[in-house]
Design a protein around this motif. Structure first.
Motif, PDB file in Angstrom:
ATOM      1  N   LYS A 216       7.563  19.998  39.922  1.00  0.00           N
ATOM      2  CA  LYS A 216       8.544  19.790  41.266  1.00  0.00           C
ATOM      3  C   LYS A 216       8.855  18.318  41.454  1.00  0.00           C
ATOM      4  N   MET A 217       8.114  17.353  41.285  1.00  0.00           N
ATOM      5  CA  MET A 217       8.523  16.128  41.683  1.00  0.00           C
ATOM      6  C   MET A 217       9.241  15.488  40.467  1.00  0.00           C
ATOM      7  N   GLU A 218       8.970  15.967  39.043  1.00  0.00           N
ATOM      8  CA  GLU A 218       9.708  15.402  38.137  1.00  0.00           C
ATOM      9  C   GLU A 218      11.191  16.125  38.210  1.00  0.00           C
ATOM     10  N   PHE A 219      11.051  17.391  38.645  1.00  0.00           N
ATOM     11  CA  PHE A 219      12.563  18.039  38.748  1.00  0.00           C
ATOM     12  C   PHE A 219      13.254  17.431  39.908  1.00  0.00           C
ATOM     13  N   ASP A 220      12.733  17.014  40.932  1.00  0.00           N
ATOM     14  CA  ASP A 220      13.521  16.351  42.190  1.00  0.00           C
ATOM     15  C   ASP A 220      13.976  15.215  41.741  1.00  0.00           C
ATOM     16  N   GLN A 221      13.489  14.395  40.835  1.00  0.00           N
ATOM     17  CA  GLN A 221      13.869  13.022  40.570  1.00  0.00           C
ATOM     18  C   GLN A 221      14.959  13.238  39.946  1.00  0.00           C
ATOM     19  N   LEU A 222      15.037  13.884  38.463  1.00  0.00           N
ATOM     20  CA  LEU A 222      15.895  14.399  37.461  1.00  0.00           C
ATOM     21  C   LEU A 222      17.136  14.902  38.062  1.00  0.00           C
ATOM     22  N   TYR A 223      16.970  15.862  38.988  1.00  0.00           N
ATOM     23  CA  TYR A 223      17.959  16.504  39.756  1.00  0.00           C
ATOM     24  C   TYR A 223      18.835  15.506  40.609  1.00  0.00           C
ATOM     25  N   THR A 224      18.199  14.605  41.033  1.00  0.00           N
ATOM     26  CA  THR A 224      19.066  13.399  42.096  1.00  0.00           C
ATOM     27  C   THR A 224      19.819  12.600  40.953  1.00  0.00           C
ATOM     28  N   GLU A 225      19.173  12.360  39.938  1.00  0.00           N
ATOM     29  CA  GLU A 225      19.616  11.398  38.782  1.00  0.00           C
ATOM     30  C   GLU A 225      21.118  12.220  38.149  1.00  0.00           C
ATOM     31  N   GLY A 226      20.821  13.351  38.022  1.00  0.00           N
ATOM     32  CA  GLY A 226      21.910  14.393  37.479  1.00  0.00           C
ATOM     33  C   GLY A 226      23.215  14.332  37.994  1.00  0.00           C
ATOM     34  N   ALA A 227      23.169  13.819  39.418  1.00  0.00           N
ATOM     35  CA  ALA A 227      24.416  13.688  39.794  1.00  0.00           C
ATOM     36  C   ALA A 227      25.351  12.686  39.571  1.00  0.00           C
ATOM     37  N   SER A 228      24.813  11.628  38.746  1.00  0.00           N
ATOM     38  CA  SER A 228      25.543  10.570  38.501  1.00  0.00           C
ATOM     39  C   SER A 228      25.261  10.101  36.768  1.00  0.00           C
ATOM     40  N   LYS A 229      24.366  11.105  36.229  1.00  0.00           N
ATOM     41  CA  LYS A 229      24.244  10.603  34.589  1.00  0.00           C
ATOM     42  C   LYS A 229      23.827  12.034  34.068  1.00  0.00           C
ATOM     43  N   ARG A 230      23.707  12.047  32.899  1.00  0.00           N
ATOM     44  CA  ARG A 230      23.416  13.396  32.173  1.00  0.00           C
ATOM     45  C   ARG A 230      21.738  13.225  32.039  1.00  0.00           C
ATOM     46  N   ARG A 231      21.135  14.089  32.642  1.00  0.00           N
ATOM     47  CA  ARG A 231      19.679  14.310  32.680  1.00  0.00           C
ATOM     48  C   ARG A 231      19.283  15.852  32.164  1.00  0.00           C
ATOM     49  N   MET A 232      18.228  15.599  31.409  1.00  0.00           N
ATOM     50  CA  MET A 232      17.554  16.932  30.767  1.00  0.00           C
ATOM     51  C   MET A 232      15.879  16.975  31.100  1.00  0.00           C
ATOM     52  N   MET A 233      15.442  18.065  31.729  1.00  0.00           N
ATOM     53  CA  MET A 233      14.081  18.217  31.883  1.00  0.00           C
ATOM     54  C   MET A 233      13.434  19.085  30.751  1.00  0.00           C
ATOM     55  N   SER A 234      12.477  18.504  30.065  1.00  0.00           N
ATOM     56  CA  SER A 234      11.625  19.270  29.254  1.00  0.00           C
ATOM     57  C   SER A 234      10.205  19.703  29.699  1.00  0.00           C
ATOM     58  N   ILE A 235       9.886  20.916  29.398  1.00  0.00           N
ATOM     59  CA  ILE A 235       8.860  21.539  29.757  1.00  0.00           C
ATOM     60  C   ILE A 235       7.985  22.248  28.635  1.00  0.00           C
ATOM     61  N   SER A 236       6.675  21.927  28.409  1.00  0.00           N
ATOM     62  CA  SER A 236       5.940  22.302  27.175  1.00  0.00           C
ATOM     63  C   SER A 236       4.557  23.360  27.479  1.00  0.00           C
ATOM     64  N   MET A 237       4.906  24.435  26.938  1.00  0.00           N
ATOM     65  CA  MET A 237       3.696  25.547  27.199  1.00  0.00           C
ATOM     66  C   MET A 237       3.297  25.951  25.763  1.00  0.00           C
ATOM     67  N   HIS A 238       1.775  25.946  25.746  1.00  0.00           N
ATOM     68  CA  HIS A 238       1.501  26.374  24.390  1.00  0.00           C
ATOM     69  C   HIS A 238       0.635  27.906  24.760  1.00  0.00           C
ATOM     70  N   ASP A 239       0.731  28.727  23.834  1.00  0.00           N
ATOM     71  CA  ASP A 239       0.254  29.973  23.869  1.00  0.00           C
ATOM     72  C   ASP A 239      -0.962  30.255  24.667  1.00  0.00           C
TER      73      ASP A 239
END
Length: 325
Positions: A248-271
């Motif tokens: 959530k904290m990572e999302f909040d920051q990247l979402y805010t930045e995404g208003a002024s620049k290209r941002r991508m959030m990566s999430i990694s899950m293992h089986d």
């Protein structure tokens, strides 16, 4: 007197009509010529934040003594670690299927890097991933180091992996993930020779970029250690609620930045880790949270790479040029 009053009334009407016409012209001028506010679009699909989830399918491809909850107290070589093997099997028996249910519930597609030997041992799991509309990406034929291979050895290792998985699933990977991200100095040249579009073994940015390999464009889709279940939950013994707070904290920051620049959030899950009940519950909560925000898009990595590879706004970064000539 009446004549004077009529004249005054006529003048008043003329003045009122003139003012009305002038006002109308001014309104028309404002409507016609006022500059419209246009929001800058940083992604070709107008997203404010793109989220890409990896679901690594590795169960069955792990070597003897592979990292597990018991690897801190390894058994003598040649002695099978029975509980460790059962821990890995959890990924194929329970974990992947639980995550597939989650993706279906939220109608999102993810990228699954599949180890060749995992697909051989559990073909039904590999097929279920492909049948769910998720990206089948490459992860080598086995859970092995490749940074120490020769060019030809690495070419055979990667090709055998994608050929094997394609035979089982009908899908040929165009994205690559090396074991623990540890690629070698020839890896990108090998991937280019095998017609791969992108790799993820890079941590240098929060947006995809282009790098030159033998003077040709190759897409880099940055990976994550911050939003990675094997690093945080397994490696640091985080609880699922700590993992949720991180997301959530990572999302909040990247979402805010995404208003002024290209941002991508990566999430990694293992089986075997991300597919545990509490972790899936945490990710379920995160997806609901992310979807409450406008302009959030979940995408497979191959679809992102195809979308941005010819976009002039995609940055070019040749930090590794000396290895890729």
């Amino acid at each position: 007197m009446k004549t004077i009053l009529k004249t005054i009334a006529l003048l008043f009407c003329i003045l009122s009509l003139t003012a009305c016409i002038t006002n109308k012209k001014e309104k028309n001028q404002v409507t016609e010529y006022a500059p419209s506010e246009t929001k800058i679009k940083h992604w070709p699909n107008d997203a404010q934040l793109v989220i890409s989830v990896s679901m690594q399918f590795e169960t069955g491809g792990q070597p003897e003594g592979a990292e597990s909850p018991f690897s801190g107290n390894p058994l003598p070589k040649g002695n099978p670690d029975m509980p460790a093997q059962s821990w890995f099997r959890y990924g194929a028996k329970e974990g992947v299927y639980r995550m597939l249910d989650l993706w279906k519930k939220h109608e999102i597609k993810v990228t699954s890097h599949v180890v060749g030997e995992a697909a051989i041992k559990y073909p039904e799991v590999a097929k279920a991933i492909a049948d769910g509309g998720h990206e089948i990406a490459a992860h080598g034929i086995s859970w092995s180091d490749q940074w120490n291979m020769t060019y030809d050895q690495e070419l055979e290792f990667i090709k055998k992996g994608i050929d094997t998985v394609e035979t089982i699933t009908g899908k040929r990977g165009i994205g690559y993930n090396a074991n623990w991200l540890r690629r070698g100095i020839n890896t990108l040249k090998v991937l280019q020779e095998l017609d791969f579009l992108y790799h993820i073994d890079d941590l240098s940015r929060d947006e995809p970029f282009i790098t030159k390999v033998r003077d040709k464009n190759f897409v880099v889709m940055p990976y994550t250690l911050r939003n990675n279940d094997i690093v945080n939950i397994e490696g640091k013994n985080w609880s699922p609620d700590q993992h949720l707070a991180q997301l959530k904290m990572e999302f909040d920051q990247l979402y805010t930045e995404g208003a002024s620049k290209r941002r991508m959030m990566s999430i990694s899950m293992h089986d075997r880790i991300g597919g545990a009940p509490a972790v899936v519950n945490a990710l379920d909560q995160f997806i609901k949270y992310a979807k409450e925000h406008q302009g959030v898009v979940f995408m497979r990595k191959d679809d992102i790479a195809k979308m941005i590879k010819d976009d002039p706004n995609t940055p070019i970064d040749n930090s590794e040029l000396k290895f890729n000539q």
